[in-house]
Motif scaffolding. Structure first.
Motif, PDB file in Angstrom:
ATOM      1  N   LYS A  57       0.836  -1.201   0.000  1.00 52.75           N
ATOM      2  CA  LYS A  57       0.000   0.000   0.000  1.00 52.75           C
ATOM      3  C   LYS A  57       0.871   1.252   0.000  1.00 52.75           C
ATOM      4  O   LYS A  57       0.578   2.226  -0.686  1.00 52.75           O
ATOM      5  N   SER A  98       1.740   5.847   6.723  1.00 52.82           N
ATOM      6  CA  SER A  98       1.951   4.506   6.194  1.00 52.82           C
ATOM      7  C   SER A  98       3.337   3.984   6.555  1.00 52.82           C
ATOM      8  O   SER A  98       3.483   2.831   6.979  1.00 52.82           O
ATOM      9  N   TYR A 103       1.197   6.909  -6.377  1.00 52.32           N
ATOM     10  CA  TYR A 103       0.056   7.822  -6.481  1.00 52.32           C
ATOM     11  C   TYR A 103       0.500   9.261  -6.238  1.00 52.32           C
ATOM     12  O   TYR A 103       0.101  10.191  -6.939  1.00 52.32           O
ATOM     13  N   GLY A 148      -0.400  11.158   4.781  1.00 54.09           N
ATOM     14  CA  GLY A 148      -0.837   9.759   4.728  1.00 54.09           C
ATOM     15  C   GLY A 148       0.339   8.836   4.500  1.00 54.09           C
ATOM     16  O   GLY A 148       0.432   7.755   5.103  1.00 54.09           O
ATOM     17  N   LEU A 149       1.276   9.270   3.648  1.00 62.67           N
ATOM     18  CA  LEU A 149       2.463   8.452   3.391  1.00 62.67           C
ATOM     19  C   LEU A 149       3.299   8.301   4.662  1.00 62.67           C
ATOM     20  O   LEU A 149       3.786   7.212   4.986  1.00 62.67           O
ATOM     21  N   ASP A 176       2.193   1.673  -3.404  1.00 61.88           N
ATOM     22  CA  ASP A 176       1.157   2.249  -4.265  1.00 61.88           C
ATOM     23  C   ASP A 176       0.977   3.737  -3.998  1.00 61.88           C
ATOM     24  O   ASP A 176       0.780   4.531  -4.915  1.00 61.88           O
ATOM     25  N   LEU A 177       1.061   4.060  -2.716  1.00 63.96           N
ATOM     26  CA  LEU A 177       0.856   5.462  -2.334  1.00 63.96           C
ATOM     27  C   LEU A 177       1.964   6.346  -2.894  1.00 63.96           C
ATOM     28  O   LEU A 177       1.713   7.451  -3.353  1.00 63.96           O
TER      29      LEU A 177
END
Lengths: 225, 927
Positions: A42, A146, A49, A142-143, A45-46
């Motif tokens: 994830k 994560s 993104y 958010g990263l 992916d982030l």
């Protein structure tokens, strides 16, 4: 100038806030313990993104800065941006990084970059640009979360901000408007480099964490395809 | 309004009181709680506390408190006096949503004064919101929705809460008009899990939904793929390539697609197998399409792993596949012009355009080749769908190909046989029947398997010629439906011709209706001959244009002026019927109805009067006068009681005398008794003069004498009659021809009876369901064919089951052999089936309602087609046209008119009715 001084204080406060909140990360892993695999995937992916987001954001922002910053072959020397965390690193060194160090470097870099970015946000003129920057900031936060989550899953402690190593965006009185823009330019460029690097970092981690059985399955699937 | 007024008055009152005590708006007491909200169905207690001042002023205490709910005073039982200043009231099971509760005091003079008032609001605490879910429309903010649960009747706020592990997001408060969804104020960050839940809160409580944890990217509804376009391929006529532009989300997530297509104008969509479109792409080639066909496409997408939502459907885009060579040969047939010159024949070749799914493109033309034995090819290029060629009497092979831009179809080959070709091998068991509003035709494949079948059909009508339409069916087919417009109530003649390699086989025809209806006109009945106690009725077959269906049977209704109406069923093959046991010198009214499977129609009423004297009585008079004037060939018979005279030649008299003295008694051994009328007089009453229709004034003594003397076998007849009556009394009812009616009960006047002996023969042979020994001598016949209208429908018993009856009858009439009748019955027995067919079709090669002569003629036509050079199938349809084959033919009509004319002449000479004549063909209409 006062404004700039205020900005750096703001960034400091921002960093502190970010780092203050992050130790509460175990909550990230609320849905049981499926291992670090999914969260690394994830995170990977982030980063992709974010990379995609940054591409359009940088284009808009550099246009906002105007020439020569928005010219495709503009490649100024890195001046005055020393406080920014450097993504570029010797390949050998990068390979030799252990997981903990790799994650820590990422975490620290994005913590700093996020604070700088928030400073950028405040300067942005148009509402649309501000909105894009705000969303990017949220995503970057958010990263950070994560990465903190992955570190927590792997049992690594989060780096504590040391008073001496606080990122202080203190341009000094000599900073002209052009140099300020140059800093913005480098911030975006460095962000981009970091996102590339992170993608590689997490890809490497991802491969490392993948259970062998899953690899076999994947192989079979690929064959069947 | 009244409530408001009350409140205002009370408020003013309080104001005045408090004003008088010097304190503005200081109430006399208070209610606690001030603004309560209670749960529906629960109990509620309020306390009213009076102020000392007021108590002193009004000289009251808590005992004087009166609680009111609106205008309704709450009973004292619900009050509790707490102390001198306070009293409470308890409301149980609060069901009203809004209650005005007031505390009042009863002052001197029983005057109620309001102290304080509160509004009690009731409702329900919120239920836990369920089914919380969120959707992220690409490029927009996230919207979450849920099921709020039951109605609370209170203002209930829903708050959507969301957070990351590290951060809380701003609450999302629902708007009043959309309490079941909320759109958050931020763009969600993909690939970071978030937790979302809803809080529902009102005055009675707060409740939280289950938390949902998800990655917003798994809730994405992508934007619709745009600019969908379709392109074809010249190389492959079965494919179309779709291209489109994906939404930007394809940079972030992988997509899968849902592609649907349909032919233009179709209503249902076909789907591309999902596994073929399970990954991100921007084009797709759709295969296995039909050539030269316009297809419409639409597409939508969603996240590859199926998480999230499908995008909306794209706008539809259409494209046409490229042409391909025609995939089938055109239907191909020919007609030979009947007007042929010596040695040549004109043949019209005709074919059908290919349907689009077989033409596979625009048909640019047809190519026809003609090959005669050992001669070179003749080629024709035609744009039309027919071609007329002049051929010799030799055998020809004709081929036909259709051509479009890409290529030619396979050749459709047809053999036009030589003149002397003998067609054989017809289809068998041809049937036609309507089903699902279509006319179906089925048959049994001939022993030799044909290449194909040609079905031809046309409307049979007296008004217009039979113009056949046609269709081709594959050689493997043995049932199909008529593809073409068919009207209801029209008689269709359908011909099926198998086509073999060496030429067409024998055609077989059948008549059918898509939907039958009652006839539009009833048959016109008239008398052919009227006797003293009987009348021979006759009528014409209905023209095919008014039949509207297969005429299954007729019903004759007759009555006297005063008597009940009697109904007699007659088989549809008849055109004559004899009413017997009539009363002499009586006016009868008769009419007839014809029935198809769908109902019947009455014809006009006809009246006639039976004469007072029978022929024999007249003869007696004549014979008596012979010695007086035996040199003369003409006798004058004069009856003083009547106003008319009969002029009869002696020779004819002599013949008739013979017939009446030695009558043609039908052979009872070959007969059935179908039904007996309940009105048939019993034996002991049997007397020709004493029948049901006789009128009381009948006083013709001479008749009685002559009949009694003439009738030698009279007692035996009566005996047999009695037996029949005993046996058959249970078979009364309609003689529908079902069951035992078989061959013996049906009669064929055209075959059995010659014109000369019509009198006796027809009387018996037109008797349909019971040929009856008793009809041998006309006056004694107890109206065996007479049936009342609404009687038992019990099936007819077959007299074959009762051989003893027949035996008896045989004995009775043993010496009286009437050969024509026997022969006639034999012929009928050889028929396969003579009972009317109940189904919707009739085989043309089976005698039903069709005039037998016509049938024979048709058969000849059908079998004669191939033999006659220059008269092919075309000729058959021409000859069969205009209902020549099945309906009353034009020739027959002519004859009918002639007959009618003759009858009219006769009528003038021999008045049958007193009523004015209004109907042609000798009919009378009562005015």
């Amino acid at each position: 100038m006062d404004l700039r001084a205020g900005d750096s204080w703001g960034m400091l406060a921002c960093l502190c806030t970010v780092l203050w909140h992050l130790p509460a990360v175990p909550a990230l892993n609320r849905t049981g313990d499926p291992g670090p695999g999914p969260s690394i995937q994830k995170t990977y992916d982030l980063t992709r993104y974010l990379e995609h987001q940054l591409r359009s954001l940088a284009g808009t922002y550099l246009n906002y800065l105007g020439p020569p910053f928005n010219e495709p072959d503009f490649n100024p020397p890195r001046l005055g941006a020393d406080t920014l965390p450097r993504a570029t690193v010797n390949l050998e060194v990068w390979r030799s990084l252990n997981d903990k160090l790799r994650l820590t470097q990422n975490y620290e870099a994005y913590s700093h970059l996020l604070c700088y970015l928030r400073g950028l946000n405040r300067q942005a003129a148009t509402a649309e640009l501000r909105h894009s920057l705000a969303h990017f900031c949220t995503s970057l936060q958010g990263l950070l979360g994560s990465i903190a989550g992955v570190m927590a899953t792997l049992g690594y402690p989060l780096p504590q901000p040391l008073p001496g190593t606080e990122p202080t965006w203190t341009p000094g009185p000599a900073h002209s408007d052009f140099l300020q823009k140059m800093d913005d330019f480098w911030l975006l460029k460095e962000l981009q480099t970091w996102l590339w690097r992170s993608a590689k970092d997490f890809n490497r981690l991802k491969k490392k964490m993948q259970p062998p059985a899953a690899a076999v399955t994947l192989h079979l699937e690929a064959h069947g395809f | 309004m009244s409530v408001l007024q009350t409140w205002l008055v009370q408020a003013l009152f309080i104001f005045l009181i408090t004003g008088s005590i010097g304190v503005l708006l200081d109430p006399c007491g208070r209610i606690n709680p001030e603004s309560p909200v209670v749960q529906l169905g629960s109990n509620f207690t309020a306390v009213c506390v009076l102020k000392e001042r007021c108590m002193d002023y009004f000289h009251v205490n808590a005992n004087f408190i009166v609680w009111k709910m609106g205008h309704f005073t709450i009973p004292k039982e619900q009050y509790t006096i707490i102390n001198r200043t306070a009293a409470s009231v308890t409301l149980t099971d609060v069901t009203s949503l809004n209650i005005q509760l007031t505390c009042n005091i009863l002052t001197f003079g029983q005057i109620e004064q309001n102290v304080y008032g509160i509004t009690l609001i009731s409702g329900l605490p919120p239920e836990k919101p369920k089914n919380l879910n969120c959707i992220v429309n690409e490029g927009k903010k996230m919207m979450c929705y849920w099921d709020p649960g039951r109605e609370t009747y209170l203002e209930t706020n829903f708050t959507l809460k969301s957070e990351w592990a590290t951060e809380k997001f701003a609450d999302c408060k629902t708007k009043r008009d959309t309490p079941t969804s909320c759109t958050v104020d931020y763009s969600p960050v993909y690939f970071v899990n978030m937790e979302v839940w809803v809080e529902a809160a009102n005055a009675l409580g707060k409740v939280t939904s289950d938390h949902i944890n998800f990655d917003p990217v798994d809730k994405v509804k992508p934007n619709t793929p745009r600019n969908l376009s379709v392109s074809n391929s010249e190389e492959l006529s079965s494919i179309l390539k779709l291209t489109w532009i994906n939404s930007n989300i394809k940079n972030v997530i992988r997509l899968k697609y849902d592609i649907q297509y349909r032919t233009k104008g179709a209503s249902t969509w076909s789907q591309i197998p999902p596994e073929d479109t399970a990954s991100t792409r921007s084009s797709f080639t759709v295969q296995d399409l039909k050539p030269f066909t316009e297809y419409v496409f639409r597409i939508r997408c969603m996240k590859e792993d199926g998480k999230g939502f499908w995008s909306d459907w794209s706008e539809e885009a259409s494209g046409i596949t490229y042409e391909d060579r025609p995939s089938n040969t055109p239907s191909f047939w020919y007609k030979i012009d009947p007007s042929h010159s010596h040695g040549h024949r004109s043949v019209q070749l005709m074919w059908k355009t290919l349907p689009p799914f077989e033409a596979n493109g625009k048909i640019l033309g047809y190519e026809v080749t003609l090959t005669r034995w050992k001669s070179r090819l003749q080629n024709y290029t035609v744009n039309d769908t027919k071609l007329t060629v002049n051929l010799t009497n030799d055998r020809y092979i004709v081929t036909l190909t259709a051509r479009n831009a890409v290529g030619r179809s396979d050749a459709s080959v047809l053999t036009i046989p030589a003149c002397d070709f003998q067609a054989t091998h017809p289809v068998m068991d041809l049937k036609a029947f309507p089903k699902d509003n279509m006319l179906w035709v089925e048959w049994t494949t001939p022993s030799k398997s044909p290449n194909k079948y040609i079905l031809e059909w046309c409307v049979l009508s007296d008004k217009s010629p039979c113009i056949p339409d046609w269709q081709q069916e594959d050689g493997t087919v043995h049932h199909t439906y008529i593809r073409g417009y068919l009207a209801e109530s029209k008689c269709y003649l359908i011909t099926v011709t198998p086509v073999y390699a060496d030429g067409p086989g024998s055609p077989v025809s059948i008549k059918a209706y898509l939907k039958q209806a009652p006839p539009s006109k009833g048959p016109t009945v008239r008398t052919k001959k009227v006797g003293k106690n009987e009348a021979v009725l006759e009528w014409d077959q209905l023209p095919v244009d008014v039949q509207n269906g297969f005429i299954r049977n007729y019903t004759i209704f007759y009555r006297t002026n005063i008597g009940n109406e009697t109904a007699v069923n007659v088989d549809s093959s008849h055109t004559e019927y004899t009413l017997s046991s009539l009363t002499s010198d009586t006016l009868y009214m008769v009419r007839m109805a014809a029935y198809t499977d769908e109902g019947g129609k009455d014809g006009p009423e006809f009246t006639f009067t039976t004469p007072k004297f029978g022929e024999i009585e007249a003869i007696v008079v004549c014979l008596l006068s012979i010695p007086i004037d035996n040199s003369s060939g003409v006798l004058f018979c004069f009856n003083k009681n009547r106003d008319y005279s009969l002029f009869i030649t002696c020779s004819s008299f002599l013949f008739r005398i013979k017939k009446h003295i030695w009558p043609n008694v039908p052979d009872p051994s070959k007969s059935h008794i179908a039904q007996w009328s309940p009105h048939t007089p019993p034996r002991h009453n049997f007397n020709p003069k004493d029948q049901m229709y006789s009128d009381g004034n009948f006083t013709d003594v001479s008749v009685v004498e002559i009949e009694a003397n003439d009738k030698k076998s009279f007692p035996e007849d009566l005996k047999s009659l009695e037996l029949f009556k005993k046996e058959k009394v249970s078979t009364e009812g309609h003689s529908s021809g079902i069951g035992g009616s078989s061959c013996m009960s049906s009669s064929r006047p055209s075959i059995s009876s010659s014109d000369e002996n019509e009198s006796a023969q027809n009387t018996s042979s037109t008797v349909q369901y019971s040929t009856v020994v008793h009809s041998g001598y006309r006056h004694q016949v107890p109206s065996v064919q007479v049936f009342s209208r609404s009687e038992s429908t019990q099936p007819l018993l077959d007299s074959e089951e009762r051989p003893e009856d027949l035996q008896l009858v045989d004995n009775v009439d043993g010496g009286d052999g009437i050969l024509p009748r026997q022969q006639y019955f034999k012929q009928n027995c050889s028929q396969q089936e003579t009972s009317p067919d109940i189904s919707h079709f009739e085989r043309s090669n089976q005698v039903s309602s069709v005039n037998e002569e016509d049938f024979v003629r048709l058969k000849q036509q059908i079998s004669g087609i191939p033999q006659s050079c220059g008269s092919g199938q075309m000729k058959m349809f021409q000859e069969v046209s205009a209902a020549d084959a099945f309906g009353p033919d034009t020739e027959g009509q002519g004859e009918r008119f002639k007959t009618a004319g003759m009858e009219a002449v006769l009528d003038e000479g021999m008045p049958k009715s007193y009523l004015p004549q209004t109907v042609r063909q000798g009919g009378y209409m009562p005015q």
